[in-house]
Design a protein around this motif. Sequence first.
Motif, PDB file in Angstrom:
ATOM      1  N   ASP A 130       0.855  -1.173   0.000  1.00  0.00           N
ATOM      2  CA  ASP A 130       0.000   0.000   0.000  1.00  0.00           C
ATOM      3  C   ASP A 130       0.893   1.225   0.000  1.00  0.00           C
ATOM      4  OD1 ASP A 130      -2.306   1.384  -0.059  1.00  0.00           O
ATOM      5  OD2 ASP A 130      -2.907   0.992   2.008  1.00  0.00           O
ATOM      6  N   ARG A 485      -9.373   5.376   2.801  1.00  0.00           N
ATOM      7  CA  ARG A 485      -8.868   4.892   4.085  1.00  0.00           C
ATOM      8  C   ARG A 485      -9.244   5.856   5.206  1.00  0.00           C
ATOM      9  NH1 ARG A 485      -3.152   3.336   2.915  1.00  0.00           N
ATOM     10  NH2 ARG A 485      -2.916   5.593   2.814  1.00  0.00           N
ATOM     11  N   ARG A 489     -11.836   5.258   8.388  1.00  0.00           N
ATOM     12  CA  ARG A 489     -11.343   5.471   9.759  1.00  0.00           C
ATOM     13  C   ARG A 489     -12.305   6.382  10.528  1.00  0.00           C
ATOM     14  NH1 ARG A 489      -6.758   7.687   8.615  1.00  0.00           N
ATOM     15  NH2 ARG A 489      -5.633   5.721   8.397  1.00  0.00           N
ATOM     16  N   ARG A 515      -6.593  -5.471   2.034  1.00  0.00           N
ATOM     17  CA  ARG A 515      -5.859  -4.900   3.169  1.00  0.00           C
ATOM     18  C   ARG A 515      -6.343  -5.542   4.465  1.00  0.00           C
ATOM     19  NH1 ARG A 515      -6.806  -1.501  -0.794  1.00  0.00           N
ATOM     20  NH2 ARG A 515      -5.167  -0.048  -1.469  1.00  0.00           N
ATOM     21  N   ALA A 518      -5.346  -3.771   7.854  1.00  0.00           N
ATOM     22  CA  ALA A 518      -6.076  -2.512   8.028  1.00  0.00           C
ATOM     23  C   ALA A 518      -7.546  -2.778   8.307  1.00  0.00           C
ATOM     24  CB  ALA A 518      -5.919  -1.644   6.778  1.00  0.00           C
ATOM     25  N   LYS A 521      -8.101  -3.739  11.946  1.00  0.00           N
ATOM     26  CA  LYS A 521      -7.997  -2.567  12.823  1.00  0.00           C
ATOM     27  C   LYS A 521      -9.272  -1.734  12.770  1.00  0.00           C
ATOM     28  CE  LYS A 521      -2.949  -2.165  12.593  1.00  0.00           C
ATOM     29  NZ  LYS A 521      -1.801  -1.356  12.103  1.00  0.00           N
TER      30      LYS A 521
END
Length: 689
Positions: A130, A485, A489, A515, A518, A521
Amino acid sequence: MSADAGAAPGPDCEDSEGSPGPGNSYRDNQQRVGQGFAVMGGIAGDTNVFFGVQPDEDIPKPRLREGPYPADDVHVRLRGFVEPPTHTQCRKVLDRHVLVLRAGSGTGAGTAAFALLAERYGAGGITGLDSPDDLSRWRPKERRGYLLQGLSPVAAASLGEVALTALASLLRRTGAHLVITVRMETALPGDTVPWQVTHRPPPPAEVAARRLSTMAEAGELTAGQEVDALRYLASPDFTGYLDAHPLPGDGVDVAEGLRDLVVAGKSAASVLDDLRAGSPAAARKALAEARHRADRISLMAAISLLPEQDRTVVEQFGAVLRPLIDGRGGPAPVMAGGPEHAGTRGPSGEPPARHDVLGPALEDRLTAVGARLLPPRFGAKQRYPVQPVAFSGRHRSDALLRSLWLDYEGMADLLWKGLDEVSHRPGIELAAGEAIGKVLAHATGPDTLRQLHPFAASEKRWRRRLVAYALGEMVQHPALTGAVREQLRNWSQAAPVPLRCTVAETCAGSYGLARPAAALKLLDTALDRPVEKPESPLRTAVSFALSTLLSEDANHTLVLDFLREWQGAGAGTQRHAQAVHVIQSMSRASFPPPNAPGVRRLRLADLLAIHPERAHGLVVAALDDPATHDATVEGLSLIESDPDLRQRAGFPHLLAVLAAVAQNHRGVLRYVLRRHRARTASSTERLAS
């Protein structure tokens, strides 16, 4: 609001939070048949994995990944690969362990990069990166080929001779190589020239010829049909088309058109017409010609936004759009003499036109906008046939929707409104989501992602899934990766449950597979709140995301580590409730449970066979937790009572591990003592008898 919002869920509709009913999948409209199967018994030697008979949701494979690319995906990418003129130069520069490949959009630089790395490490030896903001902080971990597609402008500015020299040194010590693709318009420091190659695509005619050869090798064409197709390819009409369309993708399109020509008997003229109809210029011309016809514009918009959906779905959406589009224009012109004379003879004495109460037939309407009905098809689980609608021209749907959405004021809002009003039908979330994602990948400005918010915050799951599919498509474009992204988030930290559900739904698609670290998370952040209700829609969405991640073996250890962490989060938290649900499901049956959507179903025995060390730790934590103790004991008893599962799961070794740690783990000690007492009592009974 949806027209059937108040209706009770039936076999062909979805409630606000439920999963699709029986048979409700994108496959019902798109007709992708036979992607699932059931396997009982051993797989790959010592594992016992259960796959759903039919996946309940389609999960598009990502084109860009952060992590290892599956070898099968790489083989598909390189099918029919033709070396570009710059390939020899690229090999020479890559001998220095770093290659910066500059290229224009659509020139095939990504495919060339895969080919360069596959030559050195094989199809299974390529890892995607990434785009970081500072590449100098990255470190290669294995002897593999690394691929970074689409360097961000921030990272490009920090990439100088010093950074590249240090990277090359690290890669040399690891035995690895790195290829970085960069858009032509991205500025790079001048001292990076020794590492740069400007990619030149292979001639599209060579690409077309090679693609026809691979079709013949795969049995799609006979030897005679291949010869006929190559003869057409060399004709002036097709060479002239490729002279004006010089990209590798144009060669692929021509090859597919020639296959239709020699197999289905299409004429060369119709193939060329279909190829030309998919251009942006042709799309703008078609829209301009239909600008005064709301019926045609609405039908074109419906086909573009819901490509290859059943005729009834397209007709319904077109009917919703038509009054919205018709309302954009001014008042219709009236006859001479004013409206009070409507229905009387005109000034020249001719009778007025009769009112058409029937209207044109669907096939006539489709022909007028350059579309057609495909042959009816049946799927594996359907109780009815499906007849998809498609434009005749390749890429015409994409070109028309992009022009409608981006070039005409207010049309994007109108299409969102139409989607908001249309009744849900299985498959529209994937079709519309991917179509919108492709459009927004070409959009600019701060509203690019903001316009997704109303659907992302919806109580209706299909609308959230639409956003998830759109984001999954957008994140495949390096220029938008950072923005997507950041948006995810922010939503993962939001208080409204639907926004966090949308994050989980996005992680359950190509974004999660691309991903995985990611994605986990994001799921962890989304669960960072107290339990709101036992059957939370968030738990359903997170469970689906976990099942998607578990569908690829490379993600198992990541998921197991997070499950152990969530197990220790403490009762009353969303994290703990999620871990309890997964562990109970795996122990008593499978995860996901048999009645829940999922691509791959895993049992506790499977984890013990595939990942014994991590599974042992998970079992210890599960036995120590009162919420999962009984379910785990049931799962262990099922394994112990089945000789095949007992051997496959290494049950004797697991018992030794549990006995060794029992003194420090109350739940483990309880299980060991209870099992010992049960076996002792059983032995005593046998002796007494």
